[in-house]
Design a protein around this motif. Structure first.
Motif, mmCIF file in Angstrom:
data_model
loop_
_atom_site.group_PDB
_atom_site.id
_atom_site.type_symbol
_atom_site.label_atom_id
_atom_site.label_comp_id
_atom_site.label_asym_id
_atom_site.label_seq_id
_atom_site.Cartn_x
_atom_site.Cartn_y
_atom_site.Cartn_z
ATOM 1 N N ASP A 234 0.835 -1.209 0.000
ATOM 2 C CA ASP A 234 0.000 0.000 0.000
ATOM 3 C C ASP A 234 0.864 1.251 0.000
ATOM 4 O O ASP A 234 0.532 2.245 -0.659
ATOM 5 C CB ASP A 234 -0.916 0.000 1.223
ATOM 6 N N VAL A 235 1.950 1.202 0.754
ATOM 7 C CA VAL A 235 2.850 2.356 0.765
ATOM 8 C C VAL A 235 3.427 2.594 -0.622
ATOM 9 O O VAL A 235 3.525 3.744 -1.097
ATOM 10 C CB VAL A 235 3.982 2.144 1.791
ATOM 11 N N LEU A 236 3.801 1.532 -1.311
ATOM 12 C CA LEU A 236 4.363 1.672 -2.649
ATOM 13 C C LEU A 236 3.330 2.203 -3.648
ATOM 14 O O LEU A 236 3.656 3.013 -4.534
ATOM 15 C CB LEU A 236 4.914 0.329 -3.127
ATOM 16 N N VAL A 426 -16.877 10.122 0.341
ATOM 17 C CA VAL A 426 -17.420 8.841 0.794
ATOM 18 C C VAL A 426 -16.347 7.762 0.769
ATOM 19 O O VAL A 426 -16.232 6.931 1.689
ATOM 20 C CB VAL A 426 -18.623 8.443 -0.078
ATOM 21 N N SER A 427 -15.527 7.781 -0.290
ATOM 22 C CA SER A 427 -14.461 6.786 -0.403
ATOM 23 C C SER A 427 -13.462 6.926 0.729
ATOM 24 O O SER A 427 -12.988 5.916 1.287
ATOM 25 C CB SER A 427 -13.754 6.941 -1.757
ATOM 26 N N LYS A 428 -13.148 8.161 1.093
ATOM 27 C CA LYS A 428 -12.203 8.373 2.187
ATOM 28 C C LYS A 428 -12.766 7.852 3.505
ATOM 29 O O LYS A 428 -12.057 7.201 4.299
ATOM 30 C CB LYS A 428 -11.882 9.862 2.306
ATOM 31 N N SER A 429 -14.038 8.119 3.742
ATOM 32 C CA SER A 429 -14.666 7.640 4.981
ATOM 33 C C SER A 429 -14.680 6.116 5.041
ATOM 34 O O SER A 429 -14.365 5.509 6.079
ATOM 35 C CB SER A 429 -16.094 8.186 5.080
ATOM 36 N N GLN A 430 -15.019 5.485 3.925
ATOM 37 C CA GLN A 430 -15.064 4.021 3.895
ATOM 38 C C GLN A 430 -13.668 3.419 4.001
ATOM 39 O O GLN A 430 -13.485 2.373 4.638
ATOM 40 C CB GLN A 430 -15.752 3.556 2.607
ATOM 41 N N THR A 437 -10.929 -0.687 -0.327
ATOM 42 C CA THR A 437 -9.506 -0.955 -0.518
ATOM 43 C C THR A 437 -8.774 0.325 -0.902
ATOM 44 O O THR A 437 -9.385 1.329 -1.320
ATOM 45 C CB THR A 437 -9.296 -2.008 -1.614
ATOM 46 N N LEU A 438 -7.460 0.280 -0.754
ATOM 47 C CA LEU A 438 -6.645 1.430 -1.119
ATOM 48 C C LEU A 438 -6.734 1.717 -2.612
ATOM 49 O O LEU A 438 -6.763 2.875 -3.037
ATOM 50 C CB LEU A 438 -5.189 1.186 -0.715
ATOM 51 N N SER A 439 -6.798 0.695 -3.439
ATOM 52 C CA SER A 439 -6.872 0.896 -4.893
ATOM 53 C C SER A 439 -8.148 1.642 -5.270
ATOM 54 O O SER A 439 -8.134 2.552 -6.113
ATOM 55 C CB SER A 439 -6.819 -0.454 -5.611
ATOM 56 N N ASP A 440 -9.255 1.267 -4.630
ATOM 57 C CA ASP A 440 -10.506 1.965 -4.924
ATOM 58 C C ASP A 440 -10.445 3.419 -4.447
ATOM 59 O O ASP A 440 -10.967 4.329 -5.111
ATOM 60 C CB ASP A 440 -11.677 1.240 -4.251
ATOM 61 N N HIS A 441 -9.806 3.633 -3.306
ATOM 62 C CA HIS A 441 -9.695 5.003 -2.807
ATOM 63 C C HIS A 441 -8.793 5.851 -3.707
ATOM 64 O O HIS A 441 -9.110 7.021 -3.998
ATOM 65 C CB HIS A 441 -9.137 4.982 -1.377
ATOM 66 N N LEU A 442 -7.697 5.274 -4.185
ATOM 67 C CA LEU A 442 -6.835 5.993 -5.123
ATOM 68 C C LEU A 442 -7.564 6.277 -6.436
ATOM 69 O O LEU A 442 -7.391 7.347 -7.039
ATOM 70 C CB LEU A 442 -5.564 5.191 -5.395
ATOM 71 N N GLU A 443 -8.379 5.335 -6.863
ATOM 72 C CA GLU A 443 -9.144 5.548 -8.087
ATOM 73 C C GLU A 443 -10.143 6.691 -7.907
ATOM 74 O O GLU A 443 -10.354 7.500 -8.834
ATOM 75 C CB GLU A 443 -9.876 4.265 -8.468
ATOM 76 N N ALA A 444 -10.755 6.788 -6.736
ATOM 77 C CA ALA A 444 -11.685 7.883 -6.465
ATOM 78 C C ALA A 444 -10.956 9.224 -6.498
ATOM 79 O O ALA A 444 -11.493 10.231 -7.004
ATOM 80 C CB ALA A 444 -12.361 7.675 -5.110
#
Length: 482
Positions: A234-236, A426-430, A437-444
């Motif tokens: 996730d860090v990478l 919403v993505s940040k809260s979830q 997941t981190l990938s979904d949050h980065l995509e948002a």
């Protein structure tokens, strides 16, 4: 004494240090004030320009505008020159002659028989005589000089003078319209360059905000990784996105620098001038009524009309060569010289009046063919006018359609940005509670960045289409300069 900036800053730090005697006596603020008064700095002030200032500077600097102004000035004086043909022409002249020619003429005297008329109608000698003393003339040319003033007035020249004067007036009006057209094009290019700087600034803000969001996320992920809550992967992932955002910032900075240099080029500033523009995109009329049928306000439309009128006057000008010409000339002349028996034969002035009438008879088709050529040129001008008018109507229709589509696109981009911001929230809260997941949050976050950039680009194109429509409708110059 001249200090470098770094030396003066170091002196300020030394003077305001707690161990400095100056600090202990007067305090740090007074020491800094003392140094800046003693060693004043001349730092270049950054210019902040608005759109109207940029337009005025561009109109003043542009070489095409200067050339159009000179063309208008030339047409103005040309019209005055043709106006002078309606008035008399006064001329003063003089001539001097010196010649060594001389000579004499002698007729001997004597008795000459006298005659009387007879009943038959003839003259018959009557036997008488008359004495003729003879003639002895001596002449010498010597120095002869003459001078006078002449006045010429055309009475009728077949309409040539009037047609030429009307052509000069039309050319003057066309020069004014061409100056307006040039100013319109300069304003359009300046507005485009100004809006491009605004867009680059907004894109820089987007890149900075996106980088700030990723930086905050990076801190959170690294903290979670140190506590064993997130894997190294996730860090990478966040690091990769953060590197991409730094590259985006650099591209935005370069784009802003290039856009600023382009604006400096149009407003006559050195390319390296550090300027800033004020405000957001210029306001756009919300209640503008678009029309796609009237192009009469465009300078090009007026220029085409003037070109047709000039062609009509050219026909009249050529036709005048087949018509009679009448003119009058008056003069007062003085002549002195030519000695005859030791006395000047000429030594006085005289008035003269001349009336000249010229009627052309036959010139082997030279002048009549000129008329035919001028008529063909007139028809060519009319056809070109019709063609250009149709093209301008098409251009106006296309500009109106582009403006309508750009306005809708701008409204949709505003909605999309609002939805992307809500999605990222919403993505940040979830993500923070572990439901995403981190990938979904980065995509948002990427979707939010793209929506923001799309909004900036849509507003940029909306303004460009707006000023393009104003130019196509012929109202850009009036709205910007009046």
């Amino acid at each position: 004494m001249n200090f470098r900036i770094s030396q003066l800053i170091q002196a300020c730090h030394t003077a305001t240090a707690p161990t400095s005697p100056l600090f202990r006596r007067r305090g740090g603020d007074k020491a800094v004030l003392f140094l800046f008064l003693l060693f004043p700095l001349s730092l270049p002030a950054q210019e902040i320009l608005n759109l109207q200032q940029c337009r005025e500077m561009a109109l003043e600097y542009n070489k095409e505008m200067a050339a159009s102004a000179k063309q208008t000035e030339s047409a103005h004086y040309t019209a005055k020159s043709y106006l002078g043909n309606f008035f008399p022409n006064f001329t003063a002249g003089g001539t001097g002659i010196y010649s060594t020619i001389d000579g004499s003429l002698g007729i001997p005297g004597g008795n000459l028989p006298t005659f009387l008329p007879h009943a038959t109608g003839q003259f018959l000698p009557n036997g008488g005589y008359a004495y003729f003393p003879g003639i002895d003339l001596n002449y010498k040319t010597g120095t002869i000089y003459m001078g006078g003033i002449q006045v010429e007035q055309p009475l009728y020249m077949g309409g040539k003078i009037r047609a030429a004067y009307k052509m000069s007036l039309l050319d003057k009006e066309m020069a004014h319209m061409n100056e307006t057209l040039t100013a319109t094009e300069v304003i359009l290019k300046t507005d485009q360059a100004y809006a491009l700087v605004v867009k680059a600034q907004e894109m820089k803000k987007v890149a900075d905000k996106y980088n700030a969001v990723l930086t905050e996320l990076m801190k959170n992920v690294e903290s979670a990784h140190r506590h064993g809550l997130k894997p190294q992967n996730d860090v990478l992932k966040v690091r990769v996105k953060l590197n991409e955002s730094e590259l985006g910032i650099r591209k935005a900075e370069n784009a802003l620098r290039l856009a600023t240099m382009n604006l400096c080029h149009y407003i006559g500033k050195p390319l390296a001038t550090d300027i800033r523009i004020s405000g957001d995109f210029p306001e756009i009329e919300q209640d503008i009524r678009m029309q796609v049928s009237d192009i009469t306000a465009r300078p090009e439309y007026g220029i085409l009309n003037k070109q047709v009128s000039i062609a009509q006057q050219q026909v009249k000008l050529n036709r005048s060569e087949l018509l009679p010409k009448v003119g009058i000339k008056g003069s007062y002349d003085y002549i002195h010289g030519f000695e005859l028996n030791g006395q000047d034969l000429f030594d006085k002035g005289s008035f003269s009046v001349f009336l000249n009438v010229s009627v052309p008879l036959f010139h082997f088709g030279e002048r009549s063919n000129k008329i035919r050529a001028a008529k063909a040129k007139l028809e060519q001008s009319r056809l070109e006018q019709e063609n250009m008018n149709e093209q301008m109507l098409l251009e106006l229709t296309q500009a109106a359609n582009n403006l309508d589509e750009a306005r809708l696109e701008s409204e949709l981009s505003d909605r999309s940005l609002q939805q992307a911001e809500e999605n990222m929230r919403v993505s940040k809260s979830q993500y923070e509670v572990g439901l995403e997941t981190l990938s979904d949050h980065l995509e948002a976050q990427v979707l939010w960045q793209q929506a923001y950039e799309t909004r900036v680009d849509a507003h940029f194109r909306l303004y460009l289409n707006y000023i393009t429509y104003l130019k196509a409708a012929g109202t850009l110059y009036d709205k910007c300069c009046k």
